[in-house]
Design a protein around this motif. Sequence first.
Motif, PDB file in Angstrom:
ATOM      1  N   THR A 272       0.854  -1.185   0.000  1.00 15.95           N
ATOM      2  CA  THR A 272       0.000   0.000   0.000  1.00 15.95           C
ATOM      3  C   THR A 272       0.891   1.236   0.000  1.00 15.95           C
ATOM      4  OG1 THR A 272      -1.910   1.034   1.061  1.00 15.95           O
ATOM      5  CG2 THR A 272      -0.200   0.206   2.547  1.00 15.95           C
TER       6      THR A 272
ATOM      7  N   ARG B 267      -7.973   7.896  -0.699  1.00 16.09           N
ATOM      8  CA  ARG B 267      -9.263   7.173  -0.623  1.00 16.09           C
ATOM      9  C   ARG B 267      -9.986   7.367   0.697  1.00 16.09           C
ATOM     10  NH1 ARG B 267     -10.023   3.446  -5.329  1.00 16.09           N
ATOM     11  NH2 ARG B 267      -8.092   3.860  -6.442  1.00 16.09           N
TER      12      ARG B 267
ATOM     13  N   CYS C 197     -19.733   0.213  14.828  1.00 12.39           N
ATOM     14  CA  CYS C 197     -19.392   1.639  14.738  1.00 12.39           C
ATOM     15  C   CYS C 197     -20.568   2.547  15.126  1.00 12.39           C
ATOM     16  CB  CYS C 197     -18.895   1.987  13.346  1.00 12.39           C
ATOM     17  SG  CYS C 197     -17.464   1.002  12.862  1.00 12.39           S
TER      18      CYS C 197
ATOM     19  N   ARG D 286      -4.647  -5.691   2.848  1.00 13.59           N
ATOM     20  CA  ARG D 286      -4.512  -4.230   2.704  1.00 13.59           C
ATOM     21  C   ARG D 286      -5.861  -3.528   2.554  1.00 13.59           C
ATOM     22  NH1 ARG D 286      -2.338  -3.192  -3.497  1.00 13.59           N
ATOM     23  NH2 ARG D 286      -4.153  -4.090  -4.558  1.00 13.59           N
TER      24      ARG D 286
ATOM     25  N   MET E 188     -14.933  -7.012   4.890  1.00 15.41           N
ATOM     26  CA  MET E 188     -15.761  -5.881   4.480  1.00 15.41           C
ATOM     27  C   MET E 188     -15.845  -5.780   2.962  1.00 15.41           C
ATOM     28  SD  MET E 188     -15.334  -1.880   5.478  1.00 15.41           S
ATOM     29  CE  MET E 188     -13.801  -1.679   4.617  1.00 15.41           C
TER      30      MET E 188
ATOM     31  N   GLY F 120     -16.059  -3.023   0.882  1.00 16.31           N
ATOM     32  CA  GLY F 120     -15.861  -1.577   1.063  1.00 16.31           C
ATOM     33  C   GLY F 120     -16.829  -0.714   0.283  1.00 16.31           C
ATOM     34  N   GLN F 121     -17.028  -1.060  -0.993  1.00 18.03           N
ATOM     35  CA  GLN F 121     -17.889  -0.198  -1.814  1.00 18.03           C
ATOM     36  C   GLN F 121     -19.348  -0.273  -1.378  1.00 18.03           C
ATOM     37  OE1 GLN F 121     -17.220  -0.322  -5.993  1.00 18.03           O
ATOM     38  NE2 GLN F 121     -15.090   0.269  -5.763  1.00 18.03           N
TER      39      GLN F 121
ATOM     40  N   HIS G 161     -19.370   9.691  12.815  1.00 21.19           N
ATOM     41  CA  HIS G 161     -18.459   8.558  12.909  1.00 21.19           C
ATOM     42  C   HIS G 161     -17.330   8.780  11.900  1.00 21.19           C
ATOM     43  CE1 HIS G 161     -16.695   4.698  12.971  1.00 21.19           C
ATOM     44  NE2 HIS G 161     -17.198   4.300  11.819  1.00 21.19           N
TER      45      HIS G 161
ATOM     46  N   ASN H  30     -14.192   7.465   7.047  1.00 23.99           N
ATOM     47  CA  ASN H  30     -13.603   7.833   5.774  1.00 23.99           C
ATOM     48  C   ASN H  30     -13.959   9.296   5.503  1.00 23.99           C
ATOM     49  OD1 ASN H  30     -13.501   8.352   2.927  1.00 23.99           O
ATOM     50  ND2 ASN H  30     -13.418   6.155   2.565  1.00 23.99           N
TER      51      ASN H  30
ATOM     52  N   ASN I  24     -10.342   4.740  11.725  1.00 27.62           N
ATOM     53  CA  ASN I  24     -11.682   4.369  12.190  1.00 27.62           C
ATOM     54  C   ASN I  24     -11.544   3.606  13.512  1.00 27.62           C
ATOM     55  OD1 ASN I  24     -14.188   3.247  12.617  1.00 27.62           O
ATOM     56  ND2 ASN I  24     -14.459   2.523  10.518  1.00 27.62           N
TER      57      ASN I  24
HETATM   58  O1  UT7 Z   1     -17.535   1.997   9.908  1.00 30.64           O
HETATM   59  C1  UT7 Z   1     -17.744   1.537   8.622  1.00 30.64           C
HETATM   60  C2  UT7 Z   1     -16.456   0.881   8.177  1.00 30.64           C
HETATM   61  N1  UT7 Z   1     -16.068   0.933   6.843  1.00 30.64           N
HETATM   62  C3  UT7 Z   1     -16.125   1.952   5.963  1.00 30.64           C
HETATM   63  O2  UT7 Z   1     -16.668   3.001   6.171  1.00 30.64           O
HETATM   64  C4  UT7 Z   1     -15.465   1.728   4.639  1.00 30.64           C
HETATM   65  C5  UT7 Z   1     -16.262   2.231   3.489  1.00 30.64           C
HETATM   66  N2  UT7 Z   1     -15.561   2.026   2.234  1.00 30.64           N
HETATM   67  C6  UT7 Z   1     -14.466   2.727   1.890  1.00 30.64           C
HETATM   68  O3  UT7 Z   1     -14.063   3.620   2.609  1.00 30.64           O
HETATM   69  C7  UT7 Z   1     -13.803   2.424   0.566  1.00 30.64           C
HETATM   70  O4  UT7 Z   1     -14.601   1.508  -0.159  1.00 30.64           O
HETATM   71  C8  UT7 Z   1     -12.387   1.845   0.742  1.00 30.64           C
HETATM   72  C9  UT7 Z   1     -11.461   2.936   1.249  1.00 30.64           C
HETATM   73  C10 UT7 Z   1     -12.391   0.683   1.734  1.00 30.64           C
HETATM   74  C11 UT7 Z   1     -11.833   1.340  -0.581  1.00 30.64           C
HETATM   75  O5  UT7 Z   1     -11.849   2.386  -1.537  1.00 30.64           O
HETATM   76  P1  UT7 Z   1     -12.425   2.101  -2.990  1.00 30.64           P
HETATM   77  O6  UT7 Z   1     -12.258   3.350  -3.747  1.00 30.64           O
HETATM   78  O7  UT7 Z   1     -13.810   1.566  -2.847  1.00 30.64           O
HETATM   79  O8  UT7 Z   1     -11.414   1.017  -3.541  1.00 30.64           O
HETATM   80  P2  UT7 Z   1     -11.700  -0.442  -4.102  1.00 30.64           P
HETATM   81  O9  UT7 Z   1     -12.076  -1.374  -3.000  1.00 30.64           O
HETATM   82  O10 UT7 Z   1     -12.634  -0.335  -5.272  1.00 30.64           O
HETATM   83  O11 UT7 Z   1     -10.280  -0.848  -4.635  1.00 30.64           O
HETATM   84  C12 UT7 Z   1      -9.645  -0.161  -5.722  1.00 30.64           C
HETATM   85  C13 UT7 Z   1      -8.269  -0.754  -5.957  1.00 30.64           C
HETATM   86  C14 UT7 Z   1      -8.261  -2.275  -6.052  1.00 30.64           C
HETATM   87  O12 UT7 Z   1      -7.315  -2.645  -7.008  1.00 30.64           O
HETATM   88  P3  UT7 Z   1      -7.762  -3.123  -8.479  1.00 30.64           P
HETATM   89  O13 UT7 Z   1      -8.627  -4.337  -8.238  1.00 30.64           O
HETATM   90  O14 UT7 Z   1      -8.523  -1.978  -9.058  1.00 30.64           O
HETATM   91  O15 UT7 Z   1      -6.457  -3.412  -9.151  1.00 30.64           O
HETATM   92  C15 UT7 Z   1      -7.777  -2.716  -4.694  1.00 30.64           C
HETATM   93  O16 UT7 Z   1      -7.130  -3.972  -4.722  1.00 30.64           O
HETATM   94  O17 UT7 Z   1      -7.428  -0.415  -4.849  1.00 30.64           O
HETATM   95  C16 UT7 Z   1      -6.801  -1.629  -4.369  1.00 30.64           C
HETATM   96  N3  UT7 Z   1      -6.583  -1.473  -2.929  1.00 30.64           N
HETATM   97  C17 UT7 Z   1      -5.464  -0.917  -2.424  1.00 30.64           C
HETATM   98  N4  UT7 Z   1      -4.373  -0.417  -2.994  1.00 30.64           N
HETATM   99  C18 UT7 Z   1      -3.413   0.095  -2.185  1.00 30.64           C
HETATM  100  C19 UT7 Z   1      -7.418  -1.817  -1.906  1.00 30.64           C
HETATM  101  N5  UT7 Z   1      -6.860  -1.488  -0.741  1.00 30.64           N
HETATM  102  C20 UT7 Z   1      -5.653  -0.930  -1.022  1.00 30.64           C
HETATM  103  C21 UT7 Z   1      -4.615  -0.381  -0.240  1.00 30.64           C
HETATM  104  N6  UT7 Z   1      -3.529   0.117  -0.859  1.00 30.64           N
HETATM  105  N7  UT7 Z   1      -4.697  -0.324   1.108  1.00 30.64           N
END
Ligand code: UT7
Length: 319
Positions: free
Chosen positions: A29, A37, A113, A152, A209, A211-212, A246, A249, A276
């Motif tokens: 990462t 993000r 949360c 990650r 999770m 995430g999306q 909360h 993000n 978080n």
């Molecule tokens: O209390 C409630 C708890 N949770 C939340 O509120 C989380 C809510 N969701 C989010 O905040 C976002 O969905 C995340 C921050 C978790 C993820 O962001 P995203 O823009 O939805 O990313 P994604 O899951 O669509 O992933 C995009 C890319 C993927 O790579 P590919 O498949 O496009 O090649 C992931 O593998 O980013 C990659 N990725 C990372 N890259 C670097 C996922 N995590 C990481 C990371 N570092 N830590």
Amino acid sequence: MPYARIIGTGSYLPARRMTNDDLSKIVDTSDEWIATRTGIRARHIAAPEEQTSDLAVQAATRALANADIQATDIDLIIVATSTPDMTFPATACIVQNKLGISGCPAFDVQAVCAGFMYAVTTAHAYIQSGLATKALVIGAETFSRLLDWQDRRTCVLFGDGAGAVVLSASDAPGIIHAKLQADGAYSHILSTPGKLSSGVIEGAPYLHMDGQAVYKFAVKALAKIGTEVIKEAGYTAAQIDWVIPHQANYRIIESTARHLDIPMDKVIVTVAEQGNTSAASIPLALDQGTQDGRIQRGDTLLLEGIGGGFAWGAILLKY
Ligand code: UT7
């Protein structure tokens, strides 16, 4: 009926601060990815010997001092946590004992949360009904222990900490309106499914999770419940002095504020330095806002939180 009014706040973060750069040495990462993000730059991690109850006691002690009351004045303890010290007894009972008191009811609330929203609303009901006069409500978590540090997608998001408030029966407001909701049909998008069964861990023990899916659900639900609570309390968005959301993000916080028509300079944001912290995030942000002088007595606050369950809630109060 008396109001439940916040008369003291306190919080605690473990000493160890882990930055995004530290994390990039463990998983694939980068500071750039995490910050863009999520808005997170660093989080605090509990020491191996620190239990959730230890974090809770630190925050509670500060809240009691801030309220200028003794632990013996407390007649209700509620701890919101999904990372209890043990399966049972409740972390609230352990906290009670560590505070050197006994006798008053003490129990945990588990709404992930949204836990602090559920705990404060429960204490509010106790106070309004005359069952309690001074409640200690704590959100405390050691979420770092639920994480798969090889994943990650999740390990970069969470941190440890605790926040607490003392709620007192009062003729002056106080909590004006509180609303809780849940929908178990969404339990699969955020869960830690593993459990202890006959001496072994059954099922995946780490946090999972989508995430999306969580992101979309959170923005929609928080905007809706926030709007409803403001309206049902007879207020308008313009009358809200501070939103204490909360802290999951930055983008969720910003998007919710936009839906509520409340500018970001009226939102307390701590996610950059804390990540978080689940049930602890709202009382941690509330304490920060009061300690640094932004939140003043008489201000109108909107607290709102959402998490696994799915469970969510919002509270409008006069500070
Ligand atoms: O209390 C409630 C708890 N949770 C939340 O509120 C989380 C809510 N969701 C989010 O905040 C976002 O969905 C995340 C921050 C978790 C993820 O962001 P995203 O823009 O939805 O990313 P994604 O899951 O669509 O992933 C995009 C890319 C993927 O790579 P590919 O498949 O496009 O090649 C992931 O593998 O980013 C990659 N990725 C990372 N890259 C670097 C996922 N995590 C990481 C990371 N570092 N830590």
